[in-house]
Design a protein around this motif. Structure first.
Motif, mmCIF file in Angstrom:
data_model
loop_
_atom_site.group_PDB
_atom_site.id
_atom_site.type_symbol
_atom_site.label_atom_id
_atom_site.label_comp_id
_atom_site.label_asym_id
_atom_site.label_seq_id
_atom_site.Cartn_x
_atom_site.Cartn_y
_atom_site.Cartn_z
ATOM 1 N N LEU A 98 0.835 -1.207 0.000
ATOM 2 C CA LEU A 98 0.000 0.000 0.000
ATOM 3 C C LEU A 98 0.867 1.254 0.000
ATOM 4 N N LEU A 187 -5.736 5.632 3.477
ATOM 5 C CA LEU A 187 -5.229 4.266 3.576
ATOM 6 C C LEU A 187 -6.182 3.456 4.450
ATOM 7 N N ASN A 189 -6.667 -0.774 5.907
ATOM 8 C CA ASN A 189 -6.518 -2.228 5.951
ATOM 9 C C ASN A 189 -7.645 -2.741 6.835
ATOM 10 N N PHE A 240 -6.087 3.837 -0.972
ATOM 11 C CA PHE A 240 -5.496 2.510 -1.159
ATOM 12 C C PHE A 240 -6.074 1.583 -0.094
ATOM 13 N N GLU A 242 -6.444 -2.328 1.334
ATOM 14 C CA GLU A 242 -5.966 -3.703 1.282
ATOM 15 C C GLU A 242 -7.158 -4.641 1.112
ATOM 16 N N VAL A 274 -4.205 -4.856 -3.324
ATOM 17 C CA VAL A 274 -4.587 -3.457 -3.110
ATOM 18 C C VAL A 274 -5.553 -3.008 -4.205
ATOM 19 N N GLU A 276 -6.656 0.544 -5.596
ATOM 20 C CA GLU A 276 -6.435 1.983 -5.602
ATOM 21 C C GLU A 276 -7.713 2.657 -6.104
#
Length: 281
Positions: A98, A187, A189, A240, A242, A274, A276
């Motif tokens: 990422l 970001l 996850n 981004f 995950e 990932v 995007e």
């Protein structure tokens, strides 16, 4: 009993199980922790030393399926040493992609404001801020205990002045009211493991379930979070996310329905890792 560090590591590797791909690495990390040295220093300077008595206790914990990161209280991510506790997911090398792809996206102009959704130990946010020294970052997590770990990591890395932390749950109304959007870089996850997925005991019995499981398809977190991201992402920003290796199509479809263009990226093992996203004008 082994009379050298090298012999003790060999015996520990066999005890953990030669078929375990990280058995040798775990044994070396535990020995380095017992000696109070880095792994590289262990391999270069201490292999002929006598093994310390504390190594046996650390090994027994690993043989009881406790993750090495929790035993030692730390893990590395993108070159950063981070404190970890059972309140946070252990940072993994796969997640580093990422940051790699974010660096590609912002090669010409650094992001000024970064948001990390479900920050846990702070790994993603702190790695991003380490890449862009002028950026400011916000990390959110529904676990106050996790945010305490993240804030401690920011302090130890001398990044604390550029960070803010908020207890926030994207399933709750108004969770983003205090975030001062928009952000140039987002970001995330999120949890993406299917509720009934078979997991190794190292993961299933020790890492926080709330950071792992996300419904029968592993998609509940994406369905909740992604539709809310257009209000948080700057018009020329990038996000981004995950994903699990088999979730690229499903997550991309959720993103498209939320008004985003997408590109899927692979990790070093060539697995989808990932998605995007950017605003689809």
């Amino acid at each position: 009993m082994a009379d050298t560090v090298a012999a003790a590591i060999r015996a520990a590797t066999l005890a953990i199980g030669e078929s375990d791909p990280i058995a040798r690495l775990d044994a070396e990390l535990l020995m380095a922790g017992a000696l109070g040295v880095s792994r590289s220093d262990l391999l270069l300077r201490h292999m002929r030393d006598a093994p310390p008595p504390s190594f046996s206790n650390l090994l027994q914990r690993r043989l009881a399926d406790e993750p090495v990161a929790y035993i030692l209280g730390s893990a590395e991510f993108y070159g950063l040493k981070l404190d970890v506790t059972p309140d946070v997911l252990i940072p993994r090398g796969d997640t580093e992609v990422l940051i790699d792809r974010a660096r590609d996206a912002f090669a010409d102009k650094a992001p000024q404001r970064v948001l990390d959704c479900g920050t846990g130990s702070g790994a993603l946010l702190l790695a991003a801020l380490a890449q862009w020294p002028e950026a400011q970052g916000t990390g959110i997590d529904r676990s106050a205990a996790a945010l305490e770990v993240a804030a401690r990591n920011a302090q130890s890395l001398d990044i604390a002045k550029r960070t803010t932390w908020h207890v926030a749950d994207w399933d709750a109304p108004g969770w983003d009211d205090a975030l001062d959007a928009p952000f140039d870089l987002i970001l995330a996850n999120p949890p993406y493991v299917e509720d009934d997925a078979p997991l190794a005991a190292l993961v299933r019995d020790h890492e926080p379930a709330g950071a792992l499981f996300a419904g029968p398809e592993g998609l509940d977190a994406y369905r909740a979070l992604i539709p809310q991201l257009p209000a948080l992402l700057a018009p020329d920003g990038r996000g981004f996310l995950e994903i699990g290796s088999r979730q690229a199509d499903a997550v991309s479809a959720i993103c498209a329905a939320g008004g985003f263009a997408t590109q899927v990226h692979r990790d070093l093992a060539m697995r989808h890792r990932v998605v995007e996203i950017w605003v689809n004008c």
